[in-house]
Design a protein around this motif. Sequence first.
Motif, short mmCIF file in Angstrom:
data_model
loop_
_atom_site.label_atom_id
_atom_site.label_comp_id
_atom_site.label_asym_id
_atom_site.label_seq_id
_atom_site.Cartn_x
_atom_site.Cartn_y
_atom_site.Cartn_z
N ILE A 86 0.83 -1.20 0.00
CA ILE A 86 0.00 0.00 0.00
C ILE A 86 0.87 1.25 0.00
N GLN A 87 1.95 1.24 0.76
CA GLN A 87 2.80 2.42 0.89
C GLN A 87 3.94 2.45 -0.13
N ALA A 88 4.52 1.26 -0.43
CA ALA A 88 5.72 1.23 -1.27
C ALA A 88 5.44 0.85 -2.71
N GLY A 89 4.28 0.25 -2.99
CA GLY A 89 3.99 -0.18 -4.35
C GLY A 89 4.97 -1.23 -4.81
N GLN B 189 3.48 -10.48 -15.55
CA GLN B 189 2.80 -9.78 -14.45
C GLN B 189 3.80 -9.02 -13.59
N LEU B 190 4.98 -9.59 -13.45
CA LEU B 190 6.01 -8.94 -12.66
C LEU B 190 6.46 -7.64 -13.32
N ARG B 191 6.67 -7.69 -14.65
CA ARG B 191 7.07 -6.48 -15.37
C ARG B 191 5.96 -5.45 -15.35
N GLU B 192 4.72 -5.91 -15.48
CA GLU B 192 3.59 -4.98 -15.45
C GLU B 192 3.50 -4.26 -14.11
N ASN B 193 3.71 -4.99 -13.05
CA ASN B 193 3.67 -4.36 -11.72
C ASN B 193 4.82 -3.38 -11.53
N PHE B 194 6.01 -3.72 -12.07
CA PHE B 194 7.15 -2.82 -11.92
C PHE B 194 7.03 -1.58 -12.81
N ASP B 195 6.17 -1.62 -13.80
CA ASP B 195 5.92 -0.44 -14.64
C ASP B 195 4.84 0.47 -14.06
N SER B 196 4.18 0.04 -13.00
CA SER B 196 3.10 0.83 -12.42
C SER B 196 3.67 2.04 -11.68
N PRO B 197 2.89 3.12 -11.55
CA PRO B 197 3.39 4.32 -10.85
C PRO B 197 3.49 4.08 -9.35
N PHE B 198 4.26 4.92 -8.69
CA PHE B 198 4.36 4.82 -7.24
C PHE B 198 3.06 5.30 -6.60
N PRO B 199 2.65 4.71 -5.49
CA PRO B 199 1.39 5.11 -4.86
C PRO B 199 1.46 6.51 -4.26
N ARG B 200 0.31 7.18 -4.26
CA ARG B 200 0.23 8.47 -3.59
C ARG B 200 0.42 8.27 -2.09
N ASP C 127 1.76 13.07 -4.75
CA ASP C 127 2.19 12.03 -5.67
C ASP C 127 3.46 11.37 -5.14
N GLY C 128 3.52 10.05 -5.31
CA GLY C 128 4.64 9.30 -4.77
C GLY C 128 5.84 9.30 -5.69
N THR C 129 7.01 9.14 -5.10
CA THR C 129 8.27 8.97 -5.82
C THR C 129 8.98 7.75 -5.23
N TRP C 130 10.13 7.41 -5.78
CA TRP C 130 10.84 6.26 -5.25
C TRP C 130 11.33 6.52 -3.83
N VAL D 37 -3.40 -4.76 -3.06
CA VAL D 37 -3.85 -3.70 -2.15
C VAL D 37 -5.29 -3.95 -1.70
N LYS D 38 -6.14 -4.38 -2.63
CA LYS D 38 -7.55 -4.62 -2.30
C LYS D 38 -7.69 -5.77 -1.31
N ASN D 39 -6.88 -6.81 -1.46
CA ASN D 39 -6.95 -7.99 -0.58
C ASN D 39 -5.71 -8.04 0.32
N LYS D 40 -5.40 -6.91 0.93
CA LYS D 40 -4.16 -6.80 1.71
C LYS D 40 -4.12 -7.77 2.89
#
Length: 685
Positions: free
Chosen positions: A78-81, A217-228, A237-240, A305-308
């Motif tokens: 949730i926090q680190a994406g 799926q792993l690459r798709e998740n790593f291409d996702s933006p950082f969470p707010r 907006d989140g950054t690394w 995140v939905k099923n944390k």
Amino acid sequence: MSTIANKKILPPLTFTEPHLFAGYGTHSTATQPPFEKLEVFGEKVASPSHLLNELEATAISGNDILSSVFYVSGLCTIQAGKLAPLCLLLVALVLYLFRGIYAETVTALPCNGGTYNILLNCTSKQFASLAACFAIIAYITTGVVSALTAIAYLKTILPWLPLETSTIFLLVIFFLLTNYGISESASVAKTIFVAHVFTLLFLCFFGVLFMLCHTDQLRENFDSPFPRVNVAGEHLDGTWLTAIFYGFSSAMLGVSGFETSSQFVEEQQPGVFEKTLKNMWTGVMLFNPLLSLISFSALPIDTIVKNKDTVLAGTAEVIGHWVKKKLHFPEHWEVGGALSLWVSVDAFIVLAGAVLTSFVGINGLIRRMAMDRCLPQVLLLKNPYTHTDSVILSLFLFLCVSQVVLLDCDVEALGGVYCYAFLSVMCIFAFGNMILKVKRPSLPRIHHVSWSSSLLGFVSVAVALMGSVLGKPQLLTYFLVYFICIGTLMVVMFNRVNILRVVLFILRELGAEESPSIFAAPTRSPHLASLSESTTLLSTPTPPSTPSRPSRRSSLLTLITRKISAVRDVPFVFFAKHDDLYVINKAVLYVMKNEQTSRLIVVHVGSKDGGEEGRNLMEHIRIIDLLYPKVKVSLLMVEGEFGAGMVGWLSKEMGVPLNAMFISCPDKDFKMKIQELRGMRIITY
């Protein structure tokens, strides 16, 4: 003796109340008891009847810390994406520092109590109690988070279960079990632990194979933006950097339970404690980052995140479907559902075991603090039928249920409250390690950790604590409510004599009358004279008397005065190795500052008459007794050799528990083993 007595150092005293003048001290001598008695008492003090081996001790601690793998991955994501696995790896590296910190600190003072015990022996009793407040809140939240997550996994099997009601019901079940007398069983703990580790290894093995074959799926998740992120209530907006900072703070929840082993170190075989630290760190280092990475290859980040609360159950189902396809199982075989069911059942069992650990741990901590008079003595009342601490367990159940209701079964919110408490405990422990280096340098210890490791561990946890506060500022209110309630109770306990004296003053100002002849003015008598009743200090202990119910003629003032006297009429013991006036004076000052008592017995173990040193010691104790009229300082000289047997015999004969006995800081020539302290407190250099 007579020369000093004739000088009349002090004028005749006119105090008429016991809290203003405690009376004069006495001098008594005792002959060494038979060797057989010393041997029996030595065995009782030295070690309990059964000591846990490595697997048993690791199982009890490991069931707590390795149960966090079921909920920490989702909370960290949730926090680190996409950087959640990295954050969990960083936490494992920080935990490596704490392996050394805990090893040095606990092997130097191998007594139960964890942070409370360390600070009690290195700082003041008040500061140790402050740290214990955080530990109590951590136990409460650990029990609630474990119960809530256990029910969440059970709901994957029985989806009709109501979350809040079922969580409370599970807490009540363990309250009844512990109240009935069922505590941690080493054999049961081992069974749960071995089954849990096997489940995690099985999931990791097939998870790694699945991850190597499914990188999309792993690459798709790593291409996702950082969470707010939430920065002190403002969403940005989140950054690394924010992902690592806040993710690291949340990932620290994955080491919950690392301090558990220090709570029962006295029940472990020699050398086992350090091995439990190594085993727990290995589990955290292996499973937490790896399972988080595996879940990224099986599920989208949004699903995680939905099923944390049940990430691993969903991951196991996806892996199970893949295994069925690869191994060509029959079509009607629900391999995915079966693997998910296996993980859910394992999660429920090991998390339920963590709930039991919370009940057992809090019971030991609160009982120790009540015995040290940091908490009300009513907490020491035992159930007459089961002989368990029903009052403590009932209070703990009430606090757990209140958290479930107030935070509405929100695992993320509960995790935030827990982070405040647990990270504070870790931070204070690292601070205690540094204090130990400064204030107890001569104390023997098996392990040594560098100052840089202690400082780095302290700063790392402090950064994580800051991230929790900035990321979840709204939860600070709930944390402060529990902290203020528990802290206020301790403040009242530490200041009850002063509070009663204020009430006494107010009533007198209002014109209240006091019954006469209840406390007569003390008459002047020789100090430290040889007693005609030589059994005054060494006698069969009797239960502390409770002030009788005053008659209608007795005033409220008399009742309060009696209460003050009852609170202060509790003896404490300080073992003086030599005639060192400076050290004895420091011991008296420590007792006056930290204990609400009017009686201190200085015990010197040596030759029959003590020789020249014994005579000087008598003179110095007499001077100390005159200097501090609010404390009756007595001297007991015992013929024999100081050791575990002598300490045990004196504890029984004087009616003073080990936790009310004080010593100077031991060195390499100390007669007793450090493990034999068993609650004796180190109060001077």
